[in-house]
Design a protein around this motif. Structure first.
Motif, PDB file in Angstrom:
ATOM      1  N   SER A 158      -0.371  -2.364  -6.446  1.00 25.99           N
ATOM      2  CA  SER A 158      -1.107  -3.253  -7.264  1.00 25.99           C
ATOM      3  C   SER A 158      -1.893  -2.873  -8.528  1.00 25.99           C
ATOM      4  O   SER A 158      -2.314  -3.373  -9.352  1.00 25.99           O
ATOM      5  CB  SER A 158      -0.979  -4.940  -6.531  1.00 25.99           C
ATOM      6  N   SER A 159      -3.133  -2.003  -7.624  1.00 25.27           N
ATOM      7  CA  SER A 159      -4.345  -1.902  -8.536  1.00 25.27           C
ATOM      8  C   SER A 159      -4.743  -0.331  -8.282  1.00 25.27           C
ATOM      9  O   SER A 159      -5.147   0.115  -9.327  1.00 25.27           O
ATOM     10  CB  SER A 159      -5.408  -2.564  -7.982  1.00 25.27           C
ATOM     11  N   GLY A 160      -4.028   0.868  -7.260  1.00 29.21           N
ATOM     12  CA  GLY A 160      -4.531   2.011  -7.627  1.00 29.21           C
ATOM     13  C   GLY A 160      -6.232   1.722  -7.238  1.00 29.21           C
ATOM     14  O   GLY A 160      -5.985   3.140  -6.445  1.00 29.21           O
ATOM     15  N   LYS A 161      -6.714   0.741  -6.420  1.00 27.95           N
ATOM     16  CA  LYS A 161      -7.994   0.875  -6.107  1.00 27.95           C
ATOM     17  C   LYS A 161      -6.992   1.627  -4.586  1.00 27.95           C
ATOM     18  O   LYS A 161      -6.357   1.250  -3.808  1.00 27.95           O
ATOM     19  CB  LYS A 161      -8.347  -0.985  -5.657  1.00 27.95           C
ATOM     20  N   GLU A 162      -8.595   1.812  -3.785  1.00 30.14           N
ATOM     21  CA  GLU A 162      -8.750   3.292  -2.878  1.00 30.14           C
ATOM     22  C   GLU A 162      -8.975   1.615  -2.233  1.00 30.14           C
ATOM     23  O   GLU A 162     -10.487   1.090  -2.162  1.00 30.14           O
ATOM     24  CB  GLU A 162      -8.968   3.932  -2.736  1.00 30.14           C
ATOM     25  N   LEU A 163      -8.468   1.307  -0.177  1.00 31.60           N
ATOM     26  CA  LEU A 163      -9.267   0.797   0.424  1.00 31.60           C
ATOM     27  C   LEU A 163      -9.166   1.243   1.513  1.00 31.60           C
ATOM     28  O   LEU A 163      -8.336   2.037   2.133  1.00 31.60           O
ATOM     29  CB  LEU A 163      -8.400  -0.749   0.908  1.00 31.60           C
ATOM     30  N   TYR A 195       0.940  -1.114   0.314  1.00 32.63           N
ATOM     31  CA  TYR A 195       0.389  -0.189   0.121  1.00 32.63           C
ATOM     32  C   TYR A 195       1.432   1.282  -0.722  1.00 32.63           C
ATOM     33  O   TYR A 195       2.119   1.427   0.306  1.00 32.63           O
ATOM     34  CB  TYR A 195      -1.142   0.032   1.052  1.00 32.63           C
ATOM     35  N   GLU A 196       0.044   2.828  -0.788  1.00 32.91           N
ATOM     36  CA  GLU A 196       0.979   3.875  -0.100  1.00 32.91           C
ATOM     37  C   GLU A 196       0.890   4.033   0.990  1.00 32.91           C
ATOM     38  O   GLU A 196      -0.538   3.020   1.970  1.00 32.91           O
ATOM     39  CB  GLU A 196       0.128   4.473  -1.467  1.00 32.91           C
TER      40      GLU A 196
END
Length: 176
Positions: free
Chosen positions: A120-125, A96-97
């Motif tokens: 890996s995906s740029g998705k926000e969690l 993660y960032e």
């Protein structure tokens, strides 16, 4: 009788993998239990068993025993990591960032959601939102010595980050 290389190899395995590993670990645990640098629950004869468990956790997670002891707390008979440790583990795991916090409200309406972007995906969690109402209902704000009354902005971030970690990196928190 084993040579030193065999003894070293044995101590690198589980504390509970055999009698030799257990005996070697007991010697290490005794030294740690006699130190004033470890938290009280690990000190003295009463802390010896806790030191053995900390050695096992440290080995399983690839951490130093002192790092484990200084960040592991017993809550209702279960080991629980400090929020600072969880934040550090998330930020250094490479997935993660760095963690970010969304703060809304103030005083009794203060709320915090911890989030991060997956590399890996740029998705926000996003983790669960923690509120002051939750802190009061759960009894966090009223515990003896609680910092919720004096440092709510910090405590709400710590709790939100811990929830994020338990949700998204449970395998790292249990040493898998």
């Amino acid at each position: 009788m084993t040579d030193n290389s065999t003894a070293l190899a044995t101590t690198q395995g589980s504390v509970f993998s055999g009698i030799e590993a257990f005996e070697n670990s007991q010697r290490i645990a005794k030294a740690l239990a006699s130190s004033k640098l470890v938290p009280p629950q690990f000190q003295g004869q009463e802390g010896l068993a806790n030191c053995l468990v900390a050695l096992e956790i440290a080995q399983r997670m690839g951490l130093s025993p002192l790092q484990v002891m200084q960040n592991l707390h017993m809550i209702h008979g279960r080991p629980s990591w400090s929020s600072q440790f969880i934040i550090g583990l998330i930020n250094s795991c490479g997935r993660y960032e760095p963690l970010q916090y969304e703060i809304t409200g103030e005083g009794n309406t203060l709320a915090c959601t911890c989030f991060a972007f997956e590399k890996s995906s740029g998705k926000e969690l996003r983790g669960p939102t923690v509120t002051m109402e939750m802190a009061k209902r759960e009894g966090w704000a009223s515990k003896q010595g609680s910092k919720w009354a004096t440092m709510p902005d910090v405590m709400i971030r710590y709790r939100a980050a811990a929830f994020f970690g338990r949700l998204y990196i449970p395998e790292l928190l249990v040493g898998l």
